[in-house]
Design an enzyme around this catalytic site. Structure first.
Site, short mmCIF file in Angstrom:
data_model
loop_
_atom_site.label_atom_id
_atom_site.label_comp_id
_atom_site.label_asym_id
_atom_site.label_seq_id
_atom_site.Cartn_x
_atom_site.Cartn_y
_atom_site.Cartn_z
N SER A 83 0.90 -1.32 0.02
CA SER A 83 -0.16 -0.03 -0.08
C SER A 83 0.99 1.35 0.13
O SER A 83 1.74 1.43 -0.84
CB SER A 83 -1.07 0.01 1.16
OG SER A 83 -1.82 0.86 1.18
N ASP A 241 -8.80 -3.58 -5.59
CA ASP A 241 -9.23 -4.58 -4.44
C ASP A 241 -9.86 -4.11 -3.20
O ASP A 241 -9.74 -4.55 -2.05
CB ASP A 241 -7.66 -4.77 -4.06
CG ASP A 241 -6.91 -3.62 -3.49
OD1 ASP A 241 -7.33 -2.36 -3.18
OD2 ASP A 241 -5.53 -3.77 -3.23
N HIS A 263 -7.47 -5.92 -0.46
CA HIS A 263 -6.31 -5.00 -0.03
C HIS A 263 -5.58 -5.51 1.39
O HIS A 263 -4.36 -5.32 1.38
CB HIS A 263 -6.68 -3.61 0.15
CG HIS A 263 -5.45 -2.76 0.08
ND1 HIS A 263 -4.89 -2.34 -1.10
CD2 HIS A 263 -5.13 -1.98 1.17
CE1 HIS A 263 -3.90 -1.54 -0.63
NE2 HIS A 263 -3.88 -1.19 0.69
#
Length: 296
Positions: A83, A241, A263
């Site tokens: 991320s 996601d 995610h």
């Protein structure tokens, strides 16, 4: 113990927004670190500010990399970021390519997150509901700091507004203009794998009805959260996601962009409860073997 994942350089894992090393006994990289170590890899999960700009986080990471090199005697490190951690490691590699062997973006918002754009438009920071949301997030961040038993250094600075801006399309456009290494030249394409001596890779997942909402994810609230967040996407509707779009994640050589992983699943969260047929730990093991084969 095998040596299939025994990379030449240490693997440094960098968490994303609201990241941590270990909450009491619960690790961010659930099951991933021990699996890599069983394969012979030297793996070091690190902490940077949970809430701050990617540039500030990147400077913190550079300091930690220098410490790791002194401690291990290695000449470089392999960086893997999840991320916002992917943006953080891109900054470090751009600033000090001599210290970095590879950069791997895992579900990184390399062109910005439509979720961040949505929050920016619906919860402006100078409005009452924007201030209320920020206050709630800061409380969560404070609580997580108190519970993080994997980091015992000095208190890292917090700047929630800077963290959020870093993840927007506008914020990433500004970042990318300064640090374009590994970026595709066309939307949805692949970028250069080798830039300034650093190899760039990426992988990501998408929500896939019948797969990501099955298996253990039926008992995982984070999957429900991702499905709700996915409704904020327009440009990549049905191709995210839940937090990052499929093509927005592209960087360097794209190993895959449609794994059936949300995610959180992509780092084996929560508690390894992932969708039907998903194997996020296996992706990390395969990648470590890939880095080893490349002499990294």
């Amino acid at each position: 113990m095998t040596q299939d994942q025994a990379t030449r350089y240490p693997i440094v894992l960098v968490p994303g927004f609201f990241g941590f090393v270990k909450l009491v006994v619960y690790p961010y990289w659930f099951g991933i670190v021990p699996a890599l170590r069983r394969g012979g890899a030297t793996v070091i999960p690190v902490m940077v500010s949970a809430l701050n700009s990617s540039e500030i986080r990147g400077e913190q990471l550079l300091g930690r990399i220098e410490e790791i090199l002194r401690e291990t005697g290695a000449a470089k490190v392999n960086l893997i970021g999840h991320s916002q951690g992917a943006i953080t490691i891109r900054y470090a590699a751009a600033k000090r390519p001599d210290l970095v062997a590879s950069v791997t973006s895992v579900a990184g918002p390399n062109h910005g997150s439509e979720l961040a754009d949505y929050i920016e438009s619906r919860f402006p920071i100078h409005t009452a509901r924007g201030r209320l949301l920020n206050a709630a997030l800061l409380v969560v961040g404070w609580a997580m700091h108190l519970l993080d038993t994997g980091y015992r250094g000095t208190r890292l600075p917090t700047d929630l507004d800077a963290a959020h801006l870093s993840l927007t399309t506008q914020g990433m456009a500004s970042f990318n203009s300064q640090f374009p290494q590994g970026l595709p030249t066309t939307w949805g394409g692949q970028g250069a794998e080798l830039v300034n001596g650093v190899r760039y890779y990426s992988w990501s997942g998408t929500l896939q009805p019948g797969r990501t909402n099955r298996g253990w994810n039926r008992l995982d609230g984070t999957n429900v959260t991702c499905r709700i967040f996915a409704s904020t996407f327009t440009k990549e509707r049905g191709q995210s996601d839940g937090m990052v779009g499929r093509f927005s994640s592209h960087l360097g050589t794209v190993i895959g962009d449609d794994y059936p992983l949300d995610h959180f699943d992509i780092v084996n969260q929560s508690l390894g409860r992932v969708g039907k047929g998903a194997n996020p730990v296996g992706l990390f093991l395969e990648h470590a073997a890939r880095l080893k084969a490349a002499g990294l």
